[in-house]
Motif scaffolding. Structure first.
Motif, PDB file in Angstrom:
ATOM      1  N   ASP A 260       0.849  -1.194   0.000  1.00 31.29           N
ATOM      2  CA  ASP A 260       0.000   0.000   0.000  1.00 31.29           C
ATOM      3  C   ASP A 260       0.890   1.252   0.000  1.00 31.29           C
ATOM      4  N   LEU A 261       1.599   1.460  -1.104  1.00 34.80           N
ATOM      5  CA  LEU A 261       2.508   2.595  -1.206  1.00 34.80           C
ATOM      6  C   LEU A 261       1.730   3.896  -1.379  1.00 34.80           C
ATOM      7  N   PRO A 262       2.211   4.985  -0.815  1.00 40.45           N
ATOM      8  CA  PRO A 262       1.496   6.267  -0.887  1.00 40.45           C
ATOM      9  C   PRO A 262       1.779   7.061  -2.172  1.00 40.45           C
ATOM     10  N   PHE A 263       2.153   6.383  -3.245  1.00 43.76           N
ATOM     11  CA  PHE A 263       2.456   7.018  -4.530  1.00 43.76           C
ATOM     12  C   PHE A 263       2.236   5.991  -5.633  1.00 43.76           C
ATOM     13  N   GLY A 264       2.199   6.464  -6.856  1.00 42.51           N
ATOM     14  CA  GLY A 264       1.989   5.591  -8.002  1.00 42.51           C
ATOM     15  C   GLY A 264       3.265   5.341  -8.786  1.00 42.51           C
ATOM     16  N   VAL A 265       3.180   4.428  -9.736  1.00 47.17           N
ATOM     17  CA  VAL A 265       4.331   4.073 -10.564  1.00 47.17           C
ATOM     18  C   VAL A 265       4.887   5.305 -11.268  1.00 47.17           C
ATOM     19  N   GLN A 266       4.011   6.085 -11.883  1.00 46.97           N
ATOM     20  CA  GLN A 266       4.480   7.244 -12.637  1.00 46.97           C
ATOM     21  C   GLN A 266       5.109   8.312 -11.743  1.00 46.97           C
ATOM     22  N   ASP A 267       4.723   8.348 -10.480  1.00 49.32           N
ATOM     23  CA  ASP A 267       5.317   9.311  -9.549  1.00 49.32           C
ATOM     24  C   ASP A 267       6.812   9.071  -9.359  1.00 49.32           C
ATOM     25  N   VAL A 268       7.242   7.817  -9.393  1.00 45.54           N
ATOM     26  CA  VAL A 268       8.625   7.485  -9.030  1.00 45.54           C
ATOM     27  C   VAL A 268       9.467   6.953 -10.192  1.00 45.54           C
TER      28      VAL A 268
END
Length: 147
Positions: free
Chosen positions: A81-89
């Protein structure tokens, strides 16, 4: 031992008192190569651009480090349950891999990117087909149509 410069700030996790970075050591690069093959940089880039959560998590598990850039970040990350998405990182992961391979500093990578933008502020990844003299007419078969 000096502080490694080939690490990328990772503001999505940690805080001012406990910053997190992305840094791939030689052993981490070997893990990436074993998982994604000899062309792992291209494979990882394509997967991340294609929004692969599996690839993102594997890269993060391999590269997330404490602020010193040496100690793996083993605690405090819920990969389910990461607080960001794939495109964010995506850019941070790609940058950190590039830095590990080239041995350059993050500051130098940012400066190189700035200089490239100054030279060509609006790079067009696709060629202008009209300028290339290309035709948009469909090609025709040499084989006659059967009636």
């Amino acid at each position: 031992m000096s502080d490694p410069t080939n690490k990328v700030p990772f503001p999505y996790l940690g805080d001012a008192n406990n910053p997190v970075v992305l840094r791939y050591r030689t052993a981490d690069l070997i893990m990436l190569e074993q998982k994604y093959g000899q062309q792992f940089t291209t494979e990882i880039t394509n997967r991340l651009i294609g929004n692969s959560s599996e690839c993102m998590v594997f890269c993060l598990r391999s590269g997330l480090k404490q602020a010193d850039g040496r100690k793996p970040l083993n605690k405090g990350v819920d990969y389910d349950d990461l607080p960001f998405g794939v495109q964010d990182v995506t850019q941070e992961i790609i940058d950190a891999i590039a830095l590990a391979i080239t041995g350059r500093s993050y500051a130098q990578l940012v400066e190189d990117r700035r200089e490239a933008a100054d030279r060509d502020p609006d790079p067009d990844p696709l060629p202008d087909l009209e300028m290339a003299g290309s035709s948009i007419e469909p090609s025709r078969s040499d084989t006659p149509a059967v009636s």
